[in-house]
Design a protein around this motif. Structure first.
Motif, mmCIF file in Angstrom:
data_model
loop_
_atom_site.group_PDB
_atom_site.id
_atom_site.type_symbol
_atom_site.label_atom_id
_atom_site.label_comp_id
_atom_site.label_asym_id
_atom_site.label_seq_id
_atom_site.Cartn_x
_atom_site.Cartn_y
_atom_site.Cartn_z
ATOM 1 N N PRO A 169 0.678 -1.051 -0.035
ATOM 2 C CA PRO A 169 -0.112 0.031 -0.078
ATOM 3 C C PRO A 169 0.810 1.380 0.006
ATOM 4 N N LYS A 170 2.242 1.105 -0.007
ATOM 5 C CA LYS A 170 2.952 2.171 0.085
ATOM 6 C C LYS A 170 3.919 2.608 -1.134
ATOM 7 N N ASN A 171 3.370 1.616 -2.059
ATOM 8 C CA ASN A 171 4.016 1.751 -3.397
ATOM 9 C C ASN A 171 3.296 2.732 -4.369
ATOM 10 N N ALA A 172 4.316 4.011 -4.530
ATOM 11 C CA ALA A 172 3.502 4.750 -5.526
ATOM 12 C C ALA A 172 3.337 4.618 -6.829
ATOM 13 N N GLY A 173 4.351 3.409 -7.412
ATOM 14 C CA GLY A 173 4.215 3.294 -8.673
ATOM 15 C C GLY A 173 2.899 2.296 -8.905
ATOM 16 N N LEU A 174 2.527 1.544 -8.242
ATOM 17 C CA LEU A 174 1.126 0.814 -8.217
ATOM 18 C C LEU A 174 0.072 1.652 -8.238
ATOM 19 N N ALA A 175 0.138 2.726 -7.464
ATOM 20 C CA ALA A 175 -0.944 3.556 -7.149
ATOM 21 C C ALA A 175 -1.234 4.474 -8.555
ATOM 22 N N HIS A 176 -0.176 4.690 -9.242
ATOM 23 C CA HIS A 176 0.061 5.640 -10.440
ATOM 24 C C HIS A 176 -0.409 4.561 -11.367
ATOM 25 N N CYS A 195 -4.201 8.761 -8.623
ATOM 26 C CA CYS A 195 -2.950 9.489 -8.669
ATOM 27 C C CYS A 195 -2.935 10.473 -7.529
ATOM 28 N N SER A 196 -3.668 10.845 -6.894
ATOM 29 C CA SER A 196 -3.490 11.872 -5.766
ATOM 30 C C SER A 196 -2.893 10.891 -4.445
ATOM 31 N N LYS A 197 -3.355 9.812 -4.341
ATOM 32 C CA LYS A 197 -2.488 8.720 -3.511
ATOM 33 C C LYS A 197 -0.999 8.649 -4.078
ATOM 34 N N ALA A 198 -0.977 8.376 -5.273
ATOM 35 C CA ALA A 198 0.520 8.237 -5.688
ATOM 36 C C ALA A 198 1.506 9.559 -5.386
ATOM 37 N N MET A 199 0.684 10.524 -5.610
ATOM 38 C CA MET A 199 1.506 11.851 -5.145
ATOM 39 C C MET A 199 1.783 12.031 -3.684
ATOM 40 N N ALA A 200 0.792 11.412 -2.909
ATOM 41 C CA ALA A 200 0.954 11.655 -1.260
ATOM 42 C C ALA A 200 1.951 10.708 -1.163
ATOM 43 N N LEU A 201 2.172 9.489 -1.870
ATOM 44 C CA LEU A 201 3.281 8.512 -1.506
ATOM 45 C C LEU A 201 4.657 9.052 -1.914
ATOM 46 N N MET A 209 1.757 13.397 -11.255
ATOM 47 C CA MET A 209 1.214 14.841 -11.297
ATOM 48 C C MET A 209 0.765 15.282 -12.717
ATOM 49 N N ASN A 210 1.152 14.924 -13.748
ATOM 50 C CA ASN A 210 0.790 15.121 -15.021
ATOM 51 C C ASN A 210 -0.556 14.557 -15.402
ATOM 52 N N ARG A 211 -0.589 13.367 -15.051
ATOM 53 C CA ARG A 211 -1.968 12.574 -15.176
ATOM 54 C C ARG A 211 -3.159 13.140 -14.348
ATOM 55 N N LEU A 212 -2.948 13.452 -13.288
ATOM 56 C CA LEU A 212 -3.640 14.054 -12.328
ATOM 57 C C LEU A 212 -4.277 15.290 -12.986
ATOM 58 N N ALA A 213 -3.229 16.229 -13.479
ATOM 59 C CA ALA A 213 -3.705 17.585 -14.155
ATOM 60 C C ALA A 213 -4.378 17.150 -15.316
ATOM 61 N N TRP A 214 -4.086 15.968 -16.155
ATOM 62 C CA TRP A 214 -4.924 15.783 -17.385
ATOM 63 C C TRP A 214 -6.419 15.103 -16.835
ATOM 64 N N LEU A 215 -6.368 14.559 -15.855
ATOM 65 C CA LEU A 215 -7.897 14.014 -15.414
ATOM 66 C C LEU A 215 -8.734 15.280 -14.747
ATOM 67 N N TYR A 216 -8.075 16.082 -14.073
ATOM 68 C CA TYR A 216 -8.673 17.386 -13.763
ATOM 69 C C TYR A 216 -9.403 18.104 -15.030
ATOM 70 N N ALA A 217 -8.523 18.068 -16.078
ATOM 71 C CA ALA A 217 -8.842 18.702 -17.339
ATOM 72 C C ALA A 217 -10.243 18.019 -17.731
#
Length: 290
Positions: A169-176, A195-201, A209-217
């Protein structure tokens, strides 16, 4: 004294003192060492020193001395794969697999090469075998999810990643990776969560970060935050066409079509073979944002 050089080199190698080990192995080589293990260990030290060209030479010498040196075959195949010499890499790795059929790393690397060759079905078989032999490495699950995505098996990709993330659960790559697959499924809200979880980790995780920005758009939400995230990625990597594409999408959603067009043209110039960027340019010119 040749044997003394080898014994000292081996001792330092086992202790992890690679610089000292390297020095003695080089002396042994200059004294005419024909031992495949000496050359194999030299190759591994060269990899550690980021000297890939010399590493390849060392592994080739090891294999010439002992054609069934599975470790050297594996490392040479991996180096060829890193150079995207897929056919050569597969041939060498296949020889390594015949020598060491129970080696999970060889199976995994073969899966990666087969995926790059556009053979996802065969890649799936190799990665599955790697996981059976060793279910621990997280990278195995991430590449298997890529294999599933390539075959449009998005539910299977989510399933395998969710199981792996449950154990790590602490692996940012898996969350991304989960964020990416949910995005492909069109589940943008769930993608945003991962994606938010990945950035928190991992705070400076620029791909997340880029994917989260794209999803917001895409969701037409948090556009100020999307712009901030996008500009931060481009500050770190100004010539990344994928990051530029995200910025252009944000401008498009905000109604700043001219800026969207200018930016997507930069992405096309950086990666002229990517048809998606050309589709984006057409969209910006011909379709009004909702």
């Amino acid at each position: 004294n040749f044997q003394a050089q080898i014994r000292l080199a081996d001792w330092y190698y086992e202790k992890g003192s690679l610089d000292e080990s390297f020095r003695y192995y080089k002396v042994a080589e200059s004294l005419g060492a024909k031992d495949s293990e000496v050359m194999s260990r030299l190759g591994k030290i060269y990899i550690d020193r980021q000297e890939k060209k010399e590493a390849k030479k060392a592994f080739q010498k090891a294999i010439k001395t002992n054609p069934k040196d599975g470790s050297s075959l594996f490392h040479l195949g991996s180096l060829l794969a890193s150079e995207e010499k897929w056919d050569q890499a597969f041939s060498i790795l296949d020889a390594a697999r015949k020598v060491l059929p129970e080696n999970d790393e060889i199976r995994y690397e073969m899966g990666r090469v087969l995926l790059a060759q556009g053979k996802p079905g065969m890649a799936e078989s190799e990665i599955d075998e790697a996981i059976k032999l060793n279910p621990e490495p997280v990278d195995y699950y991430m590449v298997l999810s890529d294999v599933y995505v390539e075959q449009k098996k998005l539910d299977e990709a989510v399933d395998i990643l969710s199981k792996a993330f449950g154990k790590n659960p602490k692996n940012a790559g898996l969350a991304h990776q989960l964020c990416q697959v949910y995005s492909k499924k069109g589940y943008y809200t769930v993608g945003i969560k991962h994606c938010s979880k990945a950035m928190a980790l991992k705070p400076n995780f620029y791909n997340a970060m880029n994917r989260l920005a794209w999803l917001y758009a895409k969701k037409r939400i948090n556009l100020t935050a999307a712009m901030e995230l996008s500009k931060k990625t481009l500050q770190a990597f100004p010539d990344n066409p994928g990051y530029i594409d995200t910025l252009s999408e944000i401008y498009y959603v905000e109604g700043e079509t001219a800026k969207a067009i200018d930016n997507i043209k930069k992405a096309i110039k950086l990666d002229p073979k990517e048809s998606y960027y050309k589709q984006q340019l057409w969209k910006f010119k011909n379709v009004l944002p909702r």
